[in-house]
Write an enzyme that holds these catalytic residues in place. Structure first.
Site, PDB file in Angstrom:
ATOM      1  N   HIS A  10     -43.110 -55.384 -60.462  1.00 24.88           N
ATOM      2  CA  HIS A  10     -43.707 -56.080 -59.324  1.00 24.88           C
ATOM      3  C   HIS A  10     -42.924 -55.687 -58.065  1.00 24.88           C
ATOM      4  CE1 HIS A  10     -44.909 -59.320 -56.632  1.00 24.88           C
ATOM      5  NE2 HIS A  10     -45.990 -59.424 -57.381  1.00 24.88           N
ATOM      6  N   GLU A  31     -50.932 -53.517 -55.688  1.00 22.57           N
ATOM      7  CA  GLU A  31     -50.633 -54.558 -54.695  1.00 22.57           C
ATOM      8  C   GLU A  31     -49.832 -53.964 -53.540  1.00 22.57           C
ATOM      9  OE1 GLU A  31     -50.246 -58.649 -57.364  1.00 22.57           O
ATOM     10  OE2 GLU A  31     -48.589 -58.028 -56.109  1.00 22.57           O
TER      11      GLU A  31
END
Ligand code: G3P
Length: 209
Positions: free
Chosen positions: A86, A134
């Site tokens: 992430h 993302e």
């Protein structure tokens, strides 16, 4: 095919509050993937039917690694998979490769985040179970990836040879629908649900297509 929904709890909620949030999510759809803190995996996996993922694990083998969380540990607690890479927990490509291998050996699914088209292309070669694009600068903000980066999502859909999800700044059903129209197979959300006064209501509204 039904869109894939991922809710990243990050560290917005823990303990009792994380369990309450998980139960609210389960009422909407038990097929949702939730990424929870390691300390909440056992309880959430035991009390809900959700697909529980860890937010990160290490590639180490059991032994002398004080303070680290291993794939075996989260698996034993009831996680079926883990997030990796992430933008808030970035790994080098070398470590990512090693960790994916370790997760496979431990029987964990892997959901890997990518911050750019270039990174998504590289990661897709490692064949993760899920790939989520993302843009880090939009994470936690009010402007959604579907609104800010439509051309890039379309480009990923053309260039990447595997299904992918998109996340960052998703707050409305309009953002959700647009992400699907642009070629994604689902979405990853966090703040709009984790910070909502009524997460169940917010999630139902967001997923309305
Ligand atoms: O993994 C999902 C997350 O990074 C997106 O965060 O708060 O922009 O929905 P948020």
């Amino acid at each position: 095919m039904k869109p894939i929904i991922v809710i990243n709890f990050k560290t917005y909620k823990q303990g009792e509050a994380a369990i309450k949030l998980a139960k609210a999510v389960e009422k909407v759809d038990k097929n949702i993937i939730v990424g929870v803190q390691a300390s909440d995996i056992y309880e959430i996996a035991k009390t809900t039917k959700l697909k529980v993922y860890a937010q990160h694990v290490e590639y180490f083998w059991p032994g002398r690694h004080t303070g680290y969380v291993l794939p075996e540990a989260v698996k034993k607690d009831g996680a079926i998979g883990t997030f990796l890479n992430h933008s808030e927990h970035k790994l080098s490509f070398k470590i990512l490769k090693k960790t994916i291998k370790r997760c496979r050996e431990a029987g964990l699914k892997v959901l890997v985040f990518a911050s750019s088209l270039k990174e998504a292309k590289k990661i897709s070669k490692l064949k993760p179970d899920y790939l989520v694009y993302e843009p880090p600068e939009l994470v936690g903000g009010k402007i959604s990836v579907s609104k800010a980066k439509p051309e890039l999502i379309e480009k990923i859909a053309k260039k990447i040879k595997m299904p992918f999800l998109v996340g960052a700044g998703i707050h409305s059903s309009k953002d959700f629908k647009k992400a699907l129209e642009l070629g994604s197979s689902g979405i990853a959300v966090s703040s709009s649900i984790c910070k909502a006064k009524n997460p169940e209501k917010k999630l139902r509204m967001l997923l309305k297509t």
